[in-house]
Design a protein around this motif. Structure first.
Motif, mmCIF file in Angstrom:
data_model
loop_
_atom_site.group_PDB
_atom_site.id
_atom_site.type_symbol
_atom_site.label_atom_id
_atom_site.label_comp_id
_atom_site.label_asym_id
_atom_site.label_seq_id
_atom_site.Cartn_x
_atom_site.Cartn_y
_atom_site.Cartn_z
ATOM 1 N N TYR B 13 0.842 -1.205 0.000
ATOM 2 C CA TYR B 13 0.000 0.000 0.000
ATOM 3 C C TYR B 13 0.877 1.256 0.000
ATOM 4 O O TYR B 13 0.607 2.215 -0.739
ATOM 5 C CB TYR B 13 -0.953 0.009 1.207
ATOM 6 N N TRP B 29 -7.205 -1.568 -1.260
ATOM 7 C CA TRP B 29 -6.374 -2.521 -0.512
ATOM 8 C C TRP B 29 -7.143 -3.158 0.651
ATOM 9 O O TRP B 29 -6.972 -4.333 0.932
ATOM 10 C CB TRP B 29 -5.093 -1.830 -0.013
ATOM 11 N N LEU B 40 -4.289 -1.856 7.902
ATOM 12 C CA LEU B 40 -4.086 -0.907 6.799
ATOM 13 C C LEU B 40 -4.617 0.472 7.170
ATOM 14 O O LEU B 40 -3.962 1.497 6.935
ATOM 15 C CB LEU B 40 -4.813 -1.414 5.547
#
Lengths: 260, 200
Positions: B13, B29, B40
Motif C-alpha cells: 500500500y 487494498w 491498513l
C-alpha cells in the motif's frame, strides 16, 4: 563500512520483492545517486556530514542513505561505525515519534512507546541476514509508520473512548446546528491552511480528525467499504462533527488571545 | 496470488501511494485484504499523523532520546550476538544473568515445577502463550524467536531415554498443554493460575 574502494557499482542492491507485483524493491533515484557519491568518501568525511541538519543542503544525508550505511557497517561487524552513525538516525526517529506525543497521557508513557518501537526498528535494521528491512531503504518514514501503527493504536483507542464518553455526556447538539466548516468533499485551500496552522493546538482526538481530513478522508460514507474517519476512530459521525465545532471554538479563542 | 503477510500488504500500500495516503487506493487494498483492513487503516492514519503533525525536539529531549537510543542499540547488538548461538537451556542462560531457578520462576511468574516443564520442553509449544514467551525473552534478555526455537524443539532424545529403565520406550508421551500444566500445578495460587490461563 566500505569506502574509497567503493563505487556506484559497489552499492549493495536490495533483494526483497514486492509480493503483489513480483518486482524487486528499488531505492529512490536521489538516494542511489547520493550512495554512489558517498561510498567514494572516507569514513571521516561521511561522519562529518552527519552534523548537517539542513535538509535543503546537498550534503544532507537522506534517511535511506543513513540506513544503508548503518546496515553495511553491521554486515562488516563494524560496531564502532554503527554506534557513530546511529545517533543521527535516532534523532530523526524520535522527531517522527514526537508527532504522536499528544496521544499519551504521561511523558513516561510516550517514552515507553518510543523505546519499544525504536528497539523493534533497530532489531529489524540490524538483521542483515534477511531482507526484512529493505523497505527502510526505500521509504524510511513509511517504514517507521509501519512499526508505530500498532503500538500507537492502543493509546489512541483509550483517548478516543474517553473523549467520546465525555462528548456523549454533553447535551446533544440540535439537528439544525450549522453544517461543520470542514465537511466538504474536498477541503478548500483556505480551510487546509487553517487546519494546518491550528493542528498543533488541538487535543489529540481532534488533531487526528484534522490530519485525516487533510489527507482526504471523509467523516462518513454511504459506501460501507470506504475507510472513513468515523470507522477508523470507532465513533459516530455526530461525535466527530461536535469535535470539529470544538476545534473552531479553540481556534476562535486562540485568535481572540492574539488580538488581546 | 502469493500469500501476503501483514508487512507485504502495508509495504504494498505504501508503494502504491508514494506521495501520501489516497483514500481510494486504501479502499482498494482494504477490500482486497480484508483480514488486514484494520492494520491498513491504522497504518494510513499513523502516516497521516506523521505527515500533518510534524514536531521538533528540544535540546534536552534530543540528549535524553540519544541516551535511550544508544542503550537500545547496544542491547540489540548484544542480543544479536547471543542469538547467533541457540539457547541450550533457560536455566543456564538465567544463571549467566545471576538468576537461580527460583528467581527465574518468580521473574517469569510461574512455579518452579512449571518452569521445569518449560526447561525440559515438555509442553506442547503451540499451547504456550506468546505473552509468556515474551516474558521469558525479556527476563533472559534474548530474542523471542530464540526462546520460541528452544521451546518448540521438544524433549531432548537423551533426556527422554534416561527417563526409562529399559532402552525401549513404552509409548510416546504426549506433551502436556500449558493450560493443563497450570491447572494441575500444586504450588500456584488460584489467582496466579487465572492470570496464567488468561495469557494470550
Amino acid at each position: 563500512m566500505t569506502t574509497r574502494a567503493g563505487s556506484s557499482a559497489g552499492i549493495k542492491p536490495l533483494t526483497k520483492r514486492a509480493r503483489e507485483t513480483g518486482q524487486t524493491f528499488v531505492r529512490r533515484p536521489e538516494v542511489e545517486a547520493q550512495l554512489a557519491e558517498i561510498v567514494a568518501l572516507d569514513r571521516e568525511e561521511i561522519f562529518a556530514r552527519l552534523d548537517n541538519r539542513n535538509r535543503d543542503s546537498g550534503d544532507y544525508l537522506f534517511d535511506e542513505t543513513l540506513v544503508y550505511l548503518l546496515r553495511e557497517a553491521r554486515r562488516e561487524n563494524d560496531e564502532q561505525t554503527v554506534e557513530t552513525l546511529y545517533p543521527e538516525l535516532n534523532r530523526r526517529l524520535w522527531k517522527l515519534f514526537k508527532s504522536y506525543f499528544k496521544y499519551f497521557d504521561e511523558p513516561a508513557d510516550f517514552e515507553d512507546f518510543g523505546q519499544k518501537v525504536e528497539l523493534e526498528i533497530i532489531r529489524k535494521l540490524l538483521d542483515v541476514e534477511t531482507d526484512a528491512a529493505d523497505f527502510a531503504e526505500v521509504m524510511f518514514g513509511k517504514f517507521v509508520a509501519m512499526q508505530t501503527h500498532g503500538a500507537w493504536r492502543g493509546s489512541l483507542n483509550r483517548i478516543v473512548r474517553e473523549k467520546a464518553l465525555f462528548q456523549d455526556a454533553r447535551p446533544a447538539d440540535g439537528d439544525d446546528a450549522p453544517e461543520p466548516q470542514f465537511e466538504s468533499k474536498e477541503l478548500s485551500a483556505e480551510k487546509r491552511l487553517i487546519l494546518r496552522e491550528m493542528i498543533s493546538k488541538l487535543p489529540p482526538n481532534i488533531m487526528l480528525v484534522a490530519a485525516l481530513l487533510l489527507d482526504g478522508w471523509q467523516i462518513e460514507s454511504r459506501d460501507e467499504n470506504e475507510p472513513t474517519i468515523s470507522k477508523m476512530m470507532n465513533v459516530s459521525s455526530r461525535t466527530i462533527r461536535n469535535w470539529l465545532k470544538e476545534a473552531r471554538r479553540i481556534l476562535a479563542d486562540d485568535e481572540g488571545e492574539k488580538e488581546r | 496470488m502469493n500469500e501476503m503477510n501483514l508487512a507485504d500488504v502495508l509495504e504494498g500500500y505504501a508503494m502504491a501511494t508514494p506521495e501520501g495516503n489516497n483514500p481510494a487506493v486504501l479502499q482498494k487494498w482494504t477490500t482486497a485484504y480484508p483480514q488486514f483492513a484494520g492494520d491498513l487503516t491504522d497504518f494510513a492514519a499513523a502516516r497521516a499523523v506523521l505527515e500533518h503533525s510534524p514536531a521538533e525536539l528540544t535540546e534536552a529531549e534530543e540528549t535524553r532520546y540519544r541516551e535511550l537510543g544508544l542503550k537500545n542499540l547496544r542491547a540489540a547488538l548484544r542480543n544479536a550476538a547471543a542469538e547467533s548461538a541457540p539457547l541450550a537451556s533457560l536455566t543456564e542462560r538465567a544463571k549467566e544473568k545471576g538468576l537461580n531457578k527460583a528467581k527465574l520462576a518468580a521473574a517469569v511468574g510461574v512455579s518452579l515445577s512449571l518452569l521445569m516443564y518449560l526447561e525440559k520442553k515438555r509442553l506442547d509449544f503451540a499451547s504456550i502463550p506468546k505473552m509468556l514467551v515474551e516474558k521469558i525473552a525479556g527476563v533472559l534478555d534474548t530474542a523471542e524467536e530464540t526462546v520460541s526455537a528452544y521451546l518448540a524443539k521438544g524433549p531432548d532424545a537423551l533426556a527422554e531415554a534416561s527417563f526409562y529403565k529399559t532402552a525401549t520406550r513404552p509409548e510416546e508421551i504426549k506433551p502436556k498443554t500449558f493450560a493443563d500444566a497450570v491447572r494441575e500445578d500444586q504450588i500456584l495460587s488460584t489467582e496466579e493460575k487465572r492470570k496464567l490461563l488468561e495469557m494470550k
